[in-house]
Design an enzyme around this catalytic site. Structure first.
Site, PDB file in Angstrom:
ATOM      1  N   LYS A  20       0.305  -1.475   0.132  1.00 19.98           N
ATOM      2  CA  LYS A  20      -0.227  -0.387   0.337  1.00 19.98           C
ATOM      3  C   LYS A  20       1.179   1.015  -0.094  1.00 19.98           C
ATOM      4  CE  LYS A  20      -3.925  -2.186   2.475  1.00 19.98           C
ATOM      5  NZ  LYS A  20      -4.757  -2.915   3.775  1.00 19.98           N
ATOM      6  N   TYR A  60     -11.918  -2.572  -3.268  1.00 22.32           N
ATOM      7  CA  TYR A  60     -13.025  -3.318  -1.420  1.00 22.32           C
ATOM      8  C   TYR A  60     -14.083  -2.790  -2.208  1.00 22.32           C
ATOM      9  CZ  TYR A  60      -8.676  -2.448   0.489  1.00 22.32           C
ATOM     10  OH  TYR A  60      -7.116  -2.550   1.063  1.00 22.32           O
ATOM     11  N   ASN A 123      -1.778   0.061   7.346  1.00 26.60           N
ATOM     12  CA  ASN A 123      -1.302  -1.673   7.477  1.00 26.60           C
ATOM     13  C   ASN A 123      -0.182  -1.986   6.335  1.00 26.60           C
ATOM     14  OD1 ASN A 123      -2.880  -2.009   6.104  1.00 26.60           O
ATOM     15  ND2 ASN A 123      -4.867  -3.523   7.173  1.00 26.60           N
ATOM     16  N   HIS A 126      -1.686  -5.090   1.870  1.00 29.95           N
ATOM     17  CA  HIS A 126      -3.462  -6.434   1.780  1.00 29.95           C
ATOM     18  C   HIS A 126      -2.621  -7.959   0.406  1.00 29.95           C
ATOM     19  CE1 HIS A 126      -6.621  -7.202  -0.670  1.00 29.95           C
ATOM     20  NE2 HIS A 126      -6.217  -7.890  -0.993  1.00 29.95           N
ATOM     21  N   GLU A 137      -9.299 -10.332  -8.117  1.00 30.81           N
ATOM     22  CA  GLU A 137      -8.485  -9.114  -7.704  1.00 30.81           C
ATOM     23  C   GLU A 137      -7.015  -8.914  -9.092  1.00 30.81           C
ATOM     24  OE1 GLU A 137      -7.299  -8.878  -3.771  1.00 30.81           O
ATOM     25  OE2 GLU A 137      -9.355  -8.789  -2.848  1.00 30.81           O
TER      26      GLU A 137
HETATM   27  N1  UDP Z   1      -9.557  -1.408   7.327  1.00 21.72           N
HETATM   28  C1  UDP Z   1      -9.728  -0.083   8.825  1.00 21.72           C
HETATM   29  N2  UDP Z   1     -10.193   0.588   9.130  1.00 21.72           N
HETATM   30  C2  UDP Z   1     -10.975  -0.927   9.647  1.00 21.72           C
HETATM   31  C3  UDP Z   1     -11.152  -2.616   9.008  1.00 21.72           C
HETATM   32  C4  UDP Z   1     -10.459  -2.027   7.565  1.00 21.72           C
HETATM   33  O1  UDP Z   1      -8.597   1.108   7.815  1.00 21.72           O
HETATM   34  O2  UDP Z   1     -10.862  -1.029  11.040  1.00 21.72           O
HETATM   35  C5  UDP Z   1      -8.558  -0.821   5.844  1.00 21.72           C
HETATM   36  C6  UDP Z   1      -7.544  -1.011   6.616  1.00 21.72           C
HETATM   37  O3  UDP Z   1      -6.557  -1.295   5.813  1.00 21.72           O
HETATM   38  C7  UDP Z   1      -8.019  -2.744   5.449  1.00 21.72           C
HETATM   39  C8  UDP Z   1      -8.151  -2.824   4.470  1.00 21.72           C
HETATM   40  O4  UDP Z   1      -9.346  -1.885   5.004  1.00 21.72           O
HETATM   41  O5  UDP Z   1      -6.113  -4.096   5.637  1.00 21.72           O
HETATM   42  C9  UDP Z   1      -9.364  -4.045   4.133  1.00 21.72           C
HETATM   43  O6  UDP Z   1      -9.811  -4.318   5.616  1.00 21.72           O
HETATM   44  P1  UDP Z   1     -10.610  -5.725   5.781  1.00 21.72           P
HETATM   45  O7  UDP Z   1     -11.010  -6.237   6.908  1.00 21.72           O
HETATM   46  O8  UDP Z   1     -10.246  -6.947   4.037  1.00 21.72           O
HETATM   47  O9  UDP Z   1      -9.022  -6.425   5.635  1.00 21.72           O
HETATM   48  P2  UDP Z   1      -7.749  -7.410   5.520  1.00 21.72           P
HETATM   49  O10 UDP Z   1      -8.308  -8.551   4.306  1.00 21.72           O
HETATM   50  O11 UDP Z   1      -6.413  -6.402   4.609  1.00 21.72           O
HETATM   51  O12 UDP Z   1      -6.669  -7.653   6.335  1.00 21.72           O
END
Ligand code: UDP
Length: 160
Positions: A20, A60, A123, A126, A137
């Site tokens: 990211k 997303y 974080n 992805h 994707e």
């Molecule tokens: N995210 C966020 N706040 C939250 C949960 C998710 O900003 O409370 C963001 C974070 O960057 C995350 C992305 O949204 O990686 C996608 O969320 P998902 O639950 O799909 O998590 P991932 O699969 O990336 O672990």
């Protein structure tokens, strides 16, 4: 034969992994690629890319009702990302383990997020959450001509 047995569809499992914008800005691209390479996965696609808003929203789309969705789209489009397609047996689940929990404070040490991040909204990486989403994707982020089908000489040393 020592050559890896491909899936019935004619290829190994694939996942979409993306550094990211924060990971790119912080100079973590090499470190992140290294972890997947050392694990033994095969890189099938790699590019640096400035993600347009419509693609971020499509990527997303399952999260569009979440309160953090607008912030997430802004984050993903805030600078260049590094897009990767990785292949290997069980690569989708294994990549999720290498990446660690969504919230970096809950991610185990030794994982990418556990070692390299502190905030859920920054974080660094992805990884697709299912085989179906991996295919979806990779189709969203890469053109067919950008994906390289190759057999590393190393394969018999990694796969039986
Ligand atoms: N995210 C966020 N706040 C939250 C949960 C998710 O900003 O409370 C963001 C974070 O960057 C995350 C992305 O949204 O990686 C996608 O969320 P998902 O639950 O799909 O998590 P991932 O699969 O990336 O672990």
């Amino acid at each position: 034969s020592v050559v890896a047995q491909p899936r019935a569809e004619g290829g190994l499992e694939q996942t979409y992994v993306m550094v990211k914008p924060d990971g790119v800005q912080r100079g973590l691209v090499g470190e992140i690629i290294s972890r997947f390479e050392k694990k033994g996965f095969r890189l099938a696609g790699l590019k640096m890319f400035q993600c347009p808003e419509d693609l971020a929203k499509k990527h997303y789309e399952e999260l569009q009702e979440k309160p953090f969705f607008p912030k997430l789209v802004k984050y993903i489009t805030s600078g260049p990302v590094v897009c990767m397609a990785w292949e290997g047996p069980g690569v989708v689940a294994s990549a999720r383990k290498l990446i660690g929990s969504t919230n970096p404070l809950q991610a185990e040490p030794g994982t990418i997020r556990g070692d390299l991040a502190v905030a859920v909204g920054r974080n660094v990486i992805h990884g697709s959450d299912s085989v179906a989403n991996g295919e979806r994707e990779i189709g969203l982020w890469f053109g067919e001509a950008e994906l390289c089908k190759w057999q590393p000489e190393l394969t018999p040393w990694l796969l039986e």
